[in-house]
Design a protein around this motif. Structure first.
Motif, mmCIF file in Angstrom:
data_model
loop_
_atom_site.group_PDB
_atom_site.id
_atom_site.type_symbol
_atom_site.label_atom_id
_atom_site.label_comp_id
_atom_site.label_asym_id
_atom_site.label_seq_id
_atom_site.Cartn_x
_atom_site.Cartn_y
_atom_site.Cartn_z
ATOM 1 N N GLY A 244 42.863 10.341 3.387
ATOM 2 C CA GLY A 244 42.891 9.353 4.369
ATOM 3 C C GLY A 244 42.458 9.756 5.757
ATOM 4 N N LEU A 245 42.118 10.859 6.048
ATOM 5 C CA LEU A 245 41.639 11.362 7.167
ATOM 6 C C LEU A 245 40.126 11.790 7.137
ATOM 7 C CD1 LEU A 245 44.560 13.054 8.999
ATOM 8 C CD2 LEU A 245 43.824 10.580 9.310
ATOM 9 N N PRO A 246 39.127 11.443 7.855
ATOM 10 C CA PRO A 246 37.685 11.883 7.389
ATOM 11 C C PRO A 246 37.826 13.517 7.861
ATOM 12 C CG PRO A 246 38.022 10.704 9.852
ATOM 13 C CD PRO A 246 39.317 10.587 9.152
ATOM 14 N N ASP A 247 36.852 14.045 7.330
ATOM 15 C CA ASP A 247 36.505 15.370 7.601
ATOM 16 C C ASP A 247 35.894 15.764 9.089
ATOM 17 O OD1 ASP A 247 37.799 16.435 5.195
ATOM 18 O OD2 ASP A 247 36.008 16.579 4.199
ATOM 19 N N ALA A 250 37.771 16.913 12.189
ATOM 20 C CA ALA A 250 39.407 17.243 11.768
ATOM 21 C C ALA A 250 39.674 18.640 12.135
ATOM 22 C CB ALA A 250 39.299 16.992 10.279
ATOM 23 N N GLN A 251 40.912 18.994 12.554
ATOM 24 C CA GLN A 251 41.458 20.074 12.983
ATOM 25 C C GLN A 251 42.404 20.479 11.718
ATOM 26 O OE1 GLN A 251 43.082 19.119 16.746
ATOM 27 N NE2 GLN A 251 41.586 20.747 17.559
ATOM 28 N N LEU A 284 50.573 22.523 5.245
ATOM 29 C CA LEU A 284 49.215 21.866 5.291
ATOM 30 C C LEU A 284 49.101 20.886 6.272
ATOM 31 C CD1 LEU A 284 48.922 21.748 1.419
ATOM 32 C CD2 LEU A 284 48.082 23.615 2.839
ATOM 33 N N ARG A 285 48.216 21.199 7.368
ATOM 34 C CA ARG A 285 47.734 20.295 8.330
ATOM 35 C C ARG A 285 46.609 19.862 8.520
ATOM 36 N NH1 ARG A 285 52.034 20.694 12.582
ATOM 37 N NH2 ARG A 285 50.358 19.821 14.115
ATOM 38 N N LYS A 286 46.364 18.539 8.627
ATOM 39 C CA LYS A 286 45.000 18.052 9.160
ATOM 40 C C LYS A 286 45.219 16.880 10.058
ATOM 41 C CE LYS A 286 41.016 15.926 6.975
ATOM 42 N NZ LYS A 286 40.434 15.317 5.645
ATOM 43 N N GLN A 287 44.494 17.051 11.247
ATOM 44 C CA GLN A 287 44.515 16.144 12.340
ATOM 45 C C GLN A 287 43.202 15.560 12.724
ATOM 46 O OE1 GLN A 287 46.825 17.556 15.617
ATOM 47 N NE2 GLN A 287 46.757 15.615 16.888
ATOM 48 N N VAL A 334 41.290 26.315 9.933
ATOM 49 C CA VAL A 334 40.277 26.558 8.731
ATOM 50 C C VAL A 334 39.308 25.375 9.003
ATOM 51 C CG1 VAL A 334 41.564 27.832 7.009
ATOM 52 C CG2 VAL A 334 41.694 25.466 6.898
ATOM 53 N N GLY A 335 38.204 25.369 8.665
ATOM 54 C CA GLY A 335 37.136 24.228 8.526
ATOM 55 C C GLY A 335 37.622 23.274 7.339
#
Length: 435
Positions: A244-247, A250-251, A284-287, A334-335
């Motif tokens: 749901g979050l774009p790459d 993204a962090q 796991l985190r994505k922001q 990580v990327g």
């Protein structure tokens, strides 16, 4: 590696050792001998070894002294003192093992007999796999579901819900293999019920030498891994949230977290059959901007018999480890491409992976997913665990902790990403499933 036996007592414990006797530290051994002699008589008192009394301090108001029998290897005496060295209670215990002497990591069956220090019978019970069965009873029911007034049947405790009254704890000195020691539940011993989480050593526990035969050691508080009782999650529904979050922009990060069973000492490997071998899990985190997705995921057996060794793997499950405690962690920024590699590895494993205690457990899975996003693979030391059938050794939360400690001490580029949150820390909530 299976837990040995020890005792558990009901709340009716000892009243025979309640007289107020005090002594100063230099006279501890002499005074304990006098207390025991006055309570039991000289003939019975001489059966115990006063050359190595183990002192276990739990708090400022609770100190325990344990004495082994000269003549009976499975008999001992325990005294409970308050902070002013007033005797609260005392018990003497005899264990009768079935099948003779066994290795300390084998489960123990037999009979336990507990008397007050003055000789009154307090408890006699069958012992099965280290559990005092009289402390794990349920009333049988009739056909209408009404509890019987008299029929009481012992039940097999779930080792992931209730810790045994006795555990085997392994010690690993630097550069050496494990040695093992038997520890007993203090809560069970002195009226706190079964499945206690604070333990004292029956056999000295490697305590340091003190004054004139007095050996001191710390009590061990063992963490229950109760998350194994949580319902399984659909890993795909948890990982779908990241889509749901774009790459772009993204962090992303992956954090490997270890929860050791004895918070105060990562060298201690608790008997896995006691259900307290610790745990390793992932965050796991994505922001993107102000939007943040966090998922905490751990791997467990479907049934509670993670604690039982088998030559075949058992069905596994994934659990939401929200608010789970940890003692050390390594976070890796990580990327988006690396992050997706780790997610794909986790999706792949979730399709068919089974749980194998000594070959593919929670630590194996977490490290494998973590490494899927790394160029330089993280290797952790493998330990031989009691009862294990893998010659190369087993991945454990302690092994991960020791590796992170070694990396931190050595310095390097990842030191800033290694965390030791005091005694323990807790992760935040997960976002949960996205359908």
């Amino acid at each position: 590696m299976k837990q040995m036996l020890t005792i558990a007592l009901l709340a009716i414990l000892v009243s025979g050792c309640s007289k107020e006797v005090t002594f100063s530290a230099p006279d501890v051994v002499t005074s304990i001998r006098k207390i025991v002699t006055d309570s039991m008589g000289s003939s019975a008192a001489n059966r115990y070894d006063y050359s190595k009394i183990t002192k276990v301090k739990v708090s400022e108001d609770s100190v325990y002294y344990l004495l082994r029998s000269h003549s009976e290897p499975d008999a001992f005496l325990a005294l409970w003192m308050d902070g002013k060295n007033l005797v609260r209670k005392g018990v003497r215990v005899t264990l009768d093992r079935e099948g003779g002497c066994k290795h300390p990591w084998e489960a123990m069956d037999g009979v336990i007999t507990v008397h007050s220090i003055r000789g009154n019978l307090l408890l006699q019970s069958r012992v099965r796999k280290g559990y005092i069965m009289s402390l794990h009873e349920q009333r049988s029911t009739d056909r209408m579901g009404i509890a019987s007034k008299s029929n009481v049947a012992p039940i097999e405790p779930d080792p992931y819900v209730t810790l045994s009254e006795v555990v085997v704890i392994g010690y690993r000195s630097e550069g050496s293999s494990y040695s093992y020691s038997n520890w007993i539940s203090i809560q069970a011993l002195f009226g706190g019920g079964s499945g206690g989480t604070t333990y004292a050593p029956i056999d000295g526990g490697g305590g340091s030498h003190g004054n004139r035969g007095l050996y001191e050691t710390d009590a061990i508080r063992i963490d229950d891994e109760t998350a194994v009782n949580l319902p399984p999650i659909d890993v795909n529904q948890y990982l779908d949230c990241f889509d749901g979050l774009p790459d772009a922009g993204a962090q992303c990060s992956i954090e490997l977290l270890t929860d050791i069973p004895v918070d105060s000492d990562p060298r201690k490997l608790v008997d896995w059959q006691a259900g307290s071998a610790g745990h390793t899990f992932l965050q796991l985190r994505k922001q993107v901007g102000g939007q943040l997705i966090v998922q905490n995921i751990g791997f467990y057996p479907v049934s509670s018999w993670k604690v039982s060794f088998t030559n075949a793997p058992v069905p596994g499950k994934f659990v939401d480890n929200s608010n789970h405690e940890y003692n050390a962690s390594l976070r890796m920024q990580v990327g988006a491409d690396q992050f997706r590699r780790a997610l794909n590895e986790l999706r792949y494993l979730a399709r068919s992976v089974t749980y194998d205690l000594d070959e593919f457990n929670c630590t194996d899975l977490a490290v494998r997913v973590f490494n899927a996003a790394r160029n330089n693979k993280l290797d952790i030391p493998l330990y031989q665990i009691p009862g294990g059938i893998t010659a190369a050794g087993t991945s454990t939360p302690q092994g991960l902790y020791q590796q992170l400690k070694a990396m931190y001490n050595a310095g390097g580029t990842e030191v800033a990403n290694i965390s030791f949150p005091g005694v323990k820390g807790y992760v935040a909530n997960s976002n949960g499933p996205c359908k």
